[in-house]
Design a protein around this motif. Structure first.
Motif, short mmCIF file in Angstrom:
data_model
loop_
_atom_site.label_atom_id
_atom_site.label_comp_id
_atom_site.label_asym_id
_atom_site.label_seq_id
_atom_site.Cartn_x
_atom_site.Cartn_y
_atom_site.Cartn_z
N PRO A 133 0.81 -1.22 0.00
CA PRO A 133 0.00 0.00 0.00
C PRO A 133 0.84 1.26 0.00
CG PRO A 133 0.18 -0.83 2.22
CD PRO A 133 0.86 -1.84 1.34
N GLU A 134 0.20 2.38 -0.36
CA GLU A 134 0.84 3.66 -0.24
C GLU A 134 0.37 4.36 1.02
OE1 GLU A 134 -0.11 6.05 -3.63
OE2 GLU A 134 -2.22 6.19 -3.15
N LEU A 135 1.11 5.35 1.44
CA LEU A 135 0.79 6.08 2.66
C LEU A 135 -0.56 6.80 2.52
CD1 LEU A 135 1.86 7.09 5.44
CD2 LEU A 135 2.85 9.03 4.20
N TRP A 136 -1.37 6.77 3.59
CA TRP A 136 -2.68 7.40 3.57
C TRP A 136 -2.61 8.91 3.28
CZ3 TRP A 136 -2.44 11.18 7.11
CH2 TRP A 136 -1.57 11.00 8.19
N MET A 137 -1.51 9.53 3.66
CA MET A 137 -1.35 10.96 3.36
C MET A 137 -1.46 11.22 1.86
SD MET A 137 -0.84 14.15 4.00
CE MET A 137 -0.39 14.34 5.73
N TRP A 186 3.53 7.47 9.73
CA TRP A 186 2.33 6.76 9.29
C TRP A 186 1.37 6.47 10.45
CZ3 TRP A 186 1.43 1.99 11.45
CH2 TRP A 186 2.53 1.32 12.01
N ARG A 187 1.89 6.32 11.69
CA ARG A 187 1.02 6.07 12.85
C ARG A 187 0.93 7.29 13.77
NH1 ARG A 187 1.65 1.12 17.19
NH2 ARG A 187 1.96 2.84 18.65
N ARG A 188 1.52 8.40 13.34
CA ARG A 188 1.51 9.63 14.13
C ARG A 188 1.04 10.79 13.26
NH1 ARG A 188 7.68 9.16 15.86
NH2 ARG A 188 7.71 8.29 13.76
N PRO A 189 -0.22 10.77 12.83
CA PRO A 189 -0.68 11.74 11.84
C PRO A 189 -0.56 13.19 12.30
CG PRO A 189 -2.54 10.60 12.87
CD PRO A 189 -1.31 9.86 13.26
N GLU A 190 -0.64 13.41 13.60
CA GLU A 190 -0.53 14.78 14.12
C GLU A 190 0.82 15.41 13.81
OE1 GLU A 190 1.14 11.99 17.05
OE2 GLU A 190 -0.76 12.04 15.92
N ARG A 191 1.83 14.59 13.56
CA ARG A 191 3.15 15.12 13.26
C ARG A 191 3.15 15.91 11.95
NH1 ARG A 191 6.94 16.17 16.16
NH2 ARG A 191 8.65 15.20 15.02
N PHE A 192 2.30 15.53 11.02
CA PHE A 192 2.24 16.25 9.74
C PHE A 192 1.71 17.67 9.90
CE2 PHE A 192 2.16 11.85 8.02
CZ PHE A 192 3.22 11.97 7.13
N LEU A 193 1.10 17.97 11.03
CA LEU A 193 0.60 19.33 11.26
C LEU A 193 1.73 20.30 11.57
CD1 LEU A 193 -2.52 18.54 13.50
CD2 LEU A 193 -2.37 18.59 10.99
N ASP A 194 2.89 19.79 11.92
CA ASP A 194 4.03 20.62 12.31
C ASP A 194 4.81 21.05 11.07
OD1 ASP A 194 6.36 21.74 13.31
OD2 ASP A 194 6.65 20.19 14.84
N ASP A 242 5.11 -2.45 5.96
CA ASP A 242 6.01 -2.46 4.81
C ASP A 242 5.46 -1.50 3.76
OD1 ASP A 242 7.64 -2.92 2.67
OD2 ASP A 242 7.26 -5.08 2.53
N TYR A 243 6.13 -0.37 3.61
CA TYR A 243 5.73 0.62 2.61
C TYR A 243 6.66 0.62 1.40
CZ TYR A 243 2.13 2.80 5.53
OH TYR A 243 0.99 3.05 6.26
#
Length: 266
Positions: A133-137, A186-194, A242-243
């Motif tokens: 799979p690809e990343l949900w982002m 990938w398991r810490r979506p809040e990090r993308f807000l930074d 596995d990405y």
């Protein structure tokens, strides 16, 4: 610093400042790369950046076209040069390493040919754009990343064939991966807000703000409403995924799997 090159990629000269703060080597990936380099006394790190994953028990020559990145490198031997034009004699090093850098090389084939020319063993860590799979982002928020990444990453099969790799090892990304490139969260979506975290990713750095900011606003809203958790909450129970990240080894004697394998639980 010796043998400076006149070629400097503006991308890493602009995003490279403070790179070491957000791109900390992950010990599990370091262990995998270290085993692949075991026994090498002299190593050239091509696309060295700030020196992540270099073996402590070898004499390392760091090569990078960006002065900003080399200025942050702690090593004593640093050469400003492009991968496609390494200023070293044939067979100069026991091993060459290249970690998450080959997708930045204007001439991939030429760069890999140079790795093989100057070293007797080659260790390359990269990503396969054909993996799923690809990343949900990407799938849910920024599909523009897909176009960008597929334009600069070469399919793993081509890289492996060009390098002459005899070993291809998967590296599932742990949920607490410390090296903050894009997939790390990938398991810490809040990090993308930074914005500091996003600036450490060459992908985000190349996308215009009018594309990135609306996507981040949607993610922020989905985290607040619980929509992200409803779609991807199952990931919170995973230790790793596995990405499509792979370690390629070429040259020398093919190692036994017990010598190099170090995989987080898939």
């Amino acid at each position: 610093m010796k043998n400076p090159s006149s070629t400097t990629p503006p991308l890493y000269d602009s995003i490279g400042a403070g790179y070491r703060d957000t791109r900390r080597p992950d010990p599990r990936l370091a262990a995998l790369i270290g085993r692949a380099l075991a026994g090498a006394r002299t190593v050239v790190n091509v696309g060295a950046g700030t020196g992540s994953y270099e073996p402590a028990d070898a004499a390392v020559t760091a090569v990078d076209p960006s002065r900003v990145m080399l200025d942050q490198h702690p090593g004593a031997t640093k050469v400003r040069a492009a991968a496609e034009h390494l200023p070293f004699a044939d067979g100069r090093f026991d091993a060459a390493m290249a970690v998450m850098t080959v997708h930045h090389w204007p001439d991939l084939e030429g760069g890999l040919r140079e790795l093989r020319r100057v070293s007797r063993r080659q260790v390359v860590f990269t990503w396969d754009p054909e993996h799923r799979p690809e990343l949900w982002m990407i799938s849910d928020y920024l599909p523009q990343i897909r176009e960008l990444e597929h334009a600069r990453f070469t399919p793993l099969s081509t890289v492996a064939e060009t390098l002459g790799a005899h070993t291809v090892l998967p590296f599932p990304i742990p949920h607490d991966f410390t090296d903050g490139f894009q997939i790390a969260h990938w398991r810490r979506p809040e990090r993308f807000l930074d914005p500091v975290v996003r600036r450490a990713s060459s992908t985000f750095a190349q996308l215009p703000a009018d594309v990135v900011e609306p996507a981040i606003a949607r993610l922020r809203a989905d985290l607040a409403s619980g929509a992200w958790s409803r779609r991807y909450g199952h990931l919170l129970a995973r230790d790793s995924v596995d990405y499509g990240y792979r370690l390629l080894i070429a040259g020398g004697e093919p190692p036994g799997r017990e010598d190099v394998e170090s995989r987080p639980d898939a």
